[in-house]
Write a protein that holds these residues in place. Structure first.
Motif, short mmCIF file in Angstrom:
data_model
loop_
_atom_site.label_atom_id
_atom_site.label_comp_id
_atom_site.label_asym_id
_atom_site.label_seq_id
_atom_site.Cartn_x
_atom_site.Cartn_y
_atom_site.Cartn_z
N ALA A 108 -50.64 -13.15 -6.27
CA ALA A 108 -51.03 -14.56 -6.11
C ALA A 108 -52.36 -14.88 -6.78
N TYR A 109 -53.30 -13.94 -6.75
CA TYR A 109 -54.62 -14.20 -7.31
C TYR A 109 -54.79 -13.59 -8.71
N SER A 110 -53.66 -13.19 -9.33
CA SER A 110 -53.66 -12.66 -10.71
C SER A 110 -54.56 -11.44 -10.87
N ILE A 111 -54.68 -10.65 -9.80
CA ILE A 111 -55.50 -9.44 -9.86
C ILE A 111 -54.86 -8.41 -10.78
N LEU A 112 -53.53 -8.51 -10.96
CA LEU A 112 -52.80 -7.56 -11.79
C LEU A 112 -53.37 -7.48 -13.20
N TRP A 113 -53.97 -8.58 -13.67
CA TRP A 113 -54.47 -8.63 -15.05
C TRP A 113 -55.98 -8.38 -15.12
N ASP A 114 -56.60 -8.11 -14.01
CA ASP A 114 -58.03 -7.78 -13.98
C ASP A 114 -58.16 -6.32 -13.56
N LEU A 115 -58.48 -5.46 -14.53
CA LEU A 115 -58.43 -4.01 -14.29
C LEU A 115 -59.36 -3.58 -13.16
N PHE A 117 -60.52 -5.30 -10.51
CA PHE A 117 -60.03 -5.69 -9.18
C PHE A 117 -58.73 -4.96 -8.83
N LEU A 118 -57.90 -4.69 -9.84
CA LEU A 118 -56.68 -3.94 -9.60
C LEU A 118 -57.00 -2.53 -9.12
N MET A 119 -57.97 -1.88 -9.76
CA MET A 119 -58.36 -0.52 -9.36
C MET A 119 -58.92 -0.52 -7.94
N ARG A 120 -59.66 -1.55 -7.60
CA ARG A 120 -60.22 -1.62 -6.25
C ARG A 120 -59.12 -1.85 -5.21
N ASN A 121 -58.13 -2.65 -5.54
CA ASN A 121 -57.02 -2.86 -4.62
C ASN A 121 -56.21 -1.58 -4.44
N LEU A 122 -56.02 -0.82 -5.53
CA LEU A 122 -55.31 0.45 -5.42
C LEU A 122 -56.10 1.44 -4.57
N ALA A 123 -57.43 1.44 -4.73
CA ALA A 123 -58.27 2.31 -3.90
C ALA A 123 -58.16 1.91 -2.43
N LEU A 124 -58.07 0.61 -2.18
CA LEU A 124 -57.87 0.13 -0.82
C LEU A 124 -56.54 0.63 -0.27
N GLY A 125 -55.51 0.64 -1.12
CA GLY A 125 -54.23 1.21 -0.73
C GLY A 125 -54.34 2.69 -0.43
N GLY A 126 -55.22 3.39 -1.15
CA GLY A 126 -55.45 4.81 -0.86
C GLY A 126 -56.02 5.02 0.53
N LEU A 160 -53.13 13.56 -0.17
CA LEU A 160 -53.42 13.77 -1.60
C LEU A 160 -53.42 12.43 -2.33
N GLY A 161 -52.38 11.62 -2.11
CA GLY A 161 -52.31 10.31 -2.77
C GLY A 161 -53.49 9.43 -2.41
N GLY A 162 -53.88 9.45 -1.12
CA GLY A 162 -55.02 8.66 -0.69
C GLY A 162 -56.30 9.09 -1.37
N ARG A 163 -56.52 10.41 -1.46
CA ARG A 163 -57.73 10.92 -2.12
C ARG A 163 -57.77 10.51 -3.59
N LEU A 164 -56.64 10.63 -4.27
CA LEU A 164 -56.60 10.30 -5.69
C LEU A 164 -56.84 8.81 -5.93
N LEU A 165 -56.28 7.96 -5.07
CA LEU A 165 -56.48 6.52 -5.24
C LEU A 165 -57.92 6.10 -4.96
N LEU A 166 -58.59 6.81 -4.04
CA LEU A 166 -59.99 6.49 -3.76
C LEU A 166 -60.88 6.70 -4.98
N VAL A 167 -60.44 7.59 -5.89
CA VAL A 167 -61.21 7.83 -7.11
C VAL A 167 -61.38 6.52 -7.90
N LEU A 168 -60.35 5.66 -7.85
CA LEU A 168 -60.38 4.43 -8.65
C LEU A 168 -61.52 3.51 -8.26
#
Length: 270
Positions: A108-115, A117-126, A160-168
């Motif tokens: 909705a907020y077009s974060i997909l195209w902002d690297l 913010f996308l990395m931070r959202n993926l880290a949040l998912g981690g 493992l997945g959580g640790r790797l995503l936190l790297v972002l």
């Protein structure tokens, strides 16, 4: 080599002593930090209901009804998810709901195209993956019947997945400037996050990174010093609470350990 080994041993002893003293409270603090960005965003949507609705309506041309429905789902999903996590009730379902909120906001907020913010959202998912791993008991599993490899359970793959995503998250903090302090900050932080990612000296590295990120967050994202009418205030506030959520994820790493897929675990078998 001996002095450095003694220093590392002393640091690990200090970390172990800290964990013994805080083991009853650390998971609760980790949960609060982890959900802080969702809690802040949900409360903000309550007070900025019209602005959020109008933004979605103008951005997507969805009409008032769909825009209102989007804001309502976004707000209630975040607030209910936070309450469930803090109450430690139906945590897996709360995690999946918050995963859905991350996905909705990314689109909705077009974060997909902002690297960044996308990395931070993926880290949040981690961080949410680590919370999901913590909530998964060995006796009652959402993944009953899922095959394991070498006695490694789905929970350990989540860790493992959580640790790797936190790297972002840390990757978005790198500055690549030529000042001596910035170079030291980048190298020091990168070394710590790599140790967390591969699961080597994990608890000590994660605890050091928590302190490091907390100090950086207070210095770089001091939104309380910026007047509320300036756009920079909201930007820094967003960064502050997202960083606090990643700190919560790292605190879960400290509390839970790295899991089975890590160098620390494999060292025990050597």
């Amino acid at each position: 080599m001996a002095p450095s080994g003694d220093l590392m041993g002393a640091a690990e002893d200090l970390a172990d002593q800290f964990l013994r003293l805080t083991k009853r409270y650390l998971p609760h603090l980790a949960h609060l930090c982890l959900i802080s960005t969702f809690l802040e965003d949900g409360i903000r949507m309550w007070f900025q209901w019209n602005e959020q609705r109008d933004y979605i309506n103008m951005s997507w041309g969805s009409g008032i009804i769909l825009a209102t429905l989007f804001v309502l789902i976004n707000m209630s999903g975040q607030l209910v998810g936070c309450i469930l996590v803090l109450a430690r009730k139906f945590v897996p379902y709360a995690c999946f709901g918050l995963f859905g909120i991350i996905f909705m906001q990314t689109v909705a907020y077009s974060i997909l195209w902002d690297l960044k913010f996308l990395m931070r959202n993926l880290a949040l998912g981690g961080g949410l993956l680590l919370l999901l791993a913590e909530s998964r008991s060995e006796g009652k599993s959402m993944f009953a019947g899922v095959p394991t490899v070498d006695d490694i359970s789905p929970r350990q793959y989540m860790q493992l997945g959580g640790r790797l995503l936190l790297v972002l998250m840390f990757m978005t903090l790198l500055h690549f400037e030529l000042s001596a302090f910035t170079i030291f900050q980048d190298i020091f932080g990168m070394a710590l996050i790599i140790l967390v990612a591969i699961g080597f000296k994990t608890k000590l590295a994660a605890l050091t990174l928590v302190i490091w990120l907390f100090v950086i967050n207070l210095v770089q994202n001091a939104f309380w010093n910026i007047p509320t009418y300036r756009p920079l205030h909201d930007f820094l506030k967003y960064d502050f609470f997202q960083t606090m959520s990643v700190i919560g994820g790292l605190l879960l790493v400290v509390a839970l350990g790295p899991g089975g897929v890590s160098m620390d675990e494999h060292k025990k078998k050597w």
